[in-house]
Design a protein around this motif. Structure first.
Motif, PDB file in Angstrom:
ATOM      1  N   VAL A  21      83.633 107.100  13.840  1.00 32.51           N
ATOM      2  CA  VAL A  21      82.996 105.965  12.943  1.00 32.51           C
ATOM      3  C   VAL A  21      81.860 105.770  13.475  1.00 32.51           C
ATOM      4  N   ALA A  22      80.986 105.284  12.414  1.00 35.27           N
ATOM      5  CA  ALA A  22      79.621 104.937  12.572  1.00 35.27           C
ATOM      6  C   ALA A  22      79.544 103.508  12.900  1.00 35.27           C
ATOM      7  N   VAL A  23      78.899 103.237  14.098  1.00 33.70           N
ATOM      8  CA  VAL A  23      78.706 101.832  14.769  1.00 33.70           C
ATOM      9  C   VAL A  23      77.223 101.396  14.592  1.00 33.70           C
ATOM     10  N   TYR A 231      72.941 103.594  12.330  1.00 32.01           N
ATOM     11  CA  TYR A 231      74.447 103.752  13.047  1.00 32.01           C
ATOM     12  C   TYR A 231      74.322 104.965  13.846  1.00 32.01           C
ATOM     13  N   ILE A 233      77.070 107.528  15.319  1.00 30.96           N
ATOM     14  CA  ILE A 233      78.420 108.302  15.276  1.00 30.96           C
ATOM     15  C   ILE A 233      79.307 108.399  16.692  1.00 30.96           C
TER      16      ILE A 233
END
Lengths: 242, 254
Positions: A21-23, A231, A233
């Protein structure tokens, strides 16, 4: 940076898999101002060195023993700093406004978004900073605790460098207009002291830059790209639901 | 971890991230290109007295800001006399020919080039004597506390009050050999800390520091404090300035 979530306890039966996920790490404003600052501060330091060269009296030493003179001739020759005072002043006194505006915009931005909370060091976790330092120097094996976006060493460093920027602007104005801004010049210990402060701040900026580049290189590509996209990863552990 | 809002999602799926990455790289690339073009634009400007035009405009922008902050009552800091020393010599432009003290005189001109008067050093010394211990600042970066004694330029200018129009904006000064010259704005010239100085630390100014008469003011860098003044011209607009023509700020105010 590592995982932000831990596997739930007592669930070791399920084989862990990961999802990518990209946070969100750096908000839009932070990214823009970070990258705008980079060329601006480069121009400020470079034109500043051209000004400094016209009266290069500072040295680092102790008890009259000069250990390092700012700067050795090869530095001046390589960087084309000789006899460039007029151009140095012209660039410095104009780009200073852009540097100041960008800094001011950032200050307002971090305050309005509450981002400053991610930046200021926290007293109760201050010990972590030491831990991070030892760990990064490979003197301590166990990784420091993960407490969010920045660890305490980062918080200390980034807060410090922002403070430096503020001091650079103040001391710059103090030596730019010591009569019109006499209060400011007085607060910084007078004209000559303010000039020493201004120079010292520059050297500290350069040292920060070296450490910053090394640390970014160490932290890897995903971390670097987070300053571009916003973002980062991360591979996050998830339990399977079959 | 971060606060909600401000238009950015806390998390993106891989698909969303890929779109985001593409867009960021495009925008970043375009912004870098624009930044580079902007830099070239500055570098490729036509030169205005030695520096790119836009930077010259910037100097003038700064001048407007700081000269509007200028207050007649606002003085530069003064120091105890014990901090002062004879000023370091820096630059001999305009004073390289041999000084003939007996033959020296000061010529004064009005805004239309009309000759208004001639003075000997005794005329200047007959004006009320003032002295000040200030920090002399060189544009190269050094500073030194020194003491100047002489006549206030405002007292000198008062001699010509009746002959001068109201719209004098600048004063142009040059050395007898005309090799060094400066223009200083009238607000600075009229300031109480602007002297036609003949003493440095209580003794006559040395030849290399500008004997017999030089300009001394803590409100300008040393480049404006012309040595061995030969002529003074009252002007309605900015005049020539040796270092201004060579890439420096015409204002050079502190």
């Amino acid at each position: 940076m590592t995982d932000t979530l831990e596997a739930p306890p007592g669930d070791d039966a399920a084989p862990p898999t990961t999802e990518r996920v990209a946070v969100l790490k750096h908000r839009r404003g932070s990214r823009w101002m970070h990258w705008i600052n980079f060329p601006l501060i480069t121009i400020m330091i470079y034109s500043g060195l051209r000004i400094y060269k016209a009266e290069d009296i500072y040295a680092f030493g102790i008890f009259g023993w000069e250990w390092f003179h700012f700067f050795p001739d090869p530095v001046y020759d390589t960087l084309d700093l000789n006899r460039r005072l007029a151009r140095g002043l012209a660039f410095h006194f104009n780009f200073a406004w852009l540097f100041t505006i960008n800094g001011l915009a950032y200050a307002i931005y971090t305050w309005r978004t509450g981002e400053w909370r991610q930046l200021v060091p926290r007293r109760r976790h201050l010990k972590d900073a030491w831990h991070v330092l030892l760990h990064d120097l490979h003197l301590r094996k166990d990784p420091p605790p993960n407490r969010g976006r920045y660890n305490e060493a980062q918080r200390l460093t980034y807060s410090f460098v922002l403070l430096l920027g503020f001091l650079a602007i103040l001391s710059g104005f103090a030596i730019f207009k010591p009569t019109q801004l006499s209060f400011l010049t007085w607060m910084l210990g007078g004209y000559e002291t303010a000039r020493v402060i201004h120079f010292t701040v520059t050297i500290l900026f350069c040292l920060f830059f070296v450490v910053h580049i090394l640390q970014v290189a160490r932290a890897g590509f995903r971390n670097l790209m987070s300053m571009v996209t916003g973002y980062e990863i991360v591979d996050r552990k998830v339990e399977s639901h079959d | 971890m971060t606060e909600p809002g401000f238009g950015e999602k806390e998390e993106l799926t891989e698909e969303e991230y890929r779109r985001r990455l593409r867009r960021s790289l495009l925008v970043g690339g375009a912004a870098s290109f624009l930044g580079y073009r902007g830099w070239r634009w500055v570098q490729d400007q036509p030169k205005a007295d030695g520096i790119p035009q836009v930077l010259r405009d910037g100097h003038e922008f700064n001048e407007r800001i700081w000269s509007s902050l200028f207050r007649e009552g606002h003085d530069a800091k003064e120091f105890p006399l014990s901090d002062a020393s004879i000023l370091r010599v820096n630059g001999t432009l305009g004073i390289r020919s041999e000084l003939n003290l007996d033959g020296w005189e000061l010529q004064v001109f009005g805004p239309d080039g009309d000759h208004l008067g001639t003075h000997t050093l005794d005329d200047i010394m007959a004006l009320p004597h003032h002295d000040m211990t200030i920090e002399h600042k060189c544009i190269e970066g050094w500073a030194q506390v020194t003491n100047w004694g002489g006549a206030r330029f405002s007292d000198f200018m008062a001699l010509y009050e009746d002959q001068l129009p109201d719209d004098i904006s600048d004063v142009y000064l040059e050395t007898p050999d005309r090799r060094y010259y400066v223009t200083v704005d009238i607000e600075t010239m009229r300031h109480r800390q602007t002297l036609l100085a003949y003493d440095n630390l209580g003794v006559p100014i040395s030849e290399r520091n500008g004997a017999p008469l030089r300009l001394a003011t803590p409100l300008k860098y040393g480049i404006k404090q012309i040595k061995r003044i030969g002529e003074i011209h009252f002007r309605r607009e900015q005049g020539r300035d040796y270092w201004g023509e060579r890439g420096y700020d015409y204002y050079a105010g502190l």
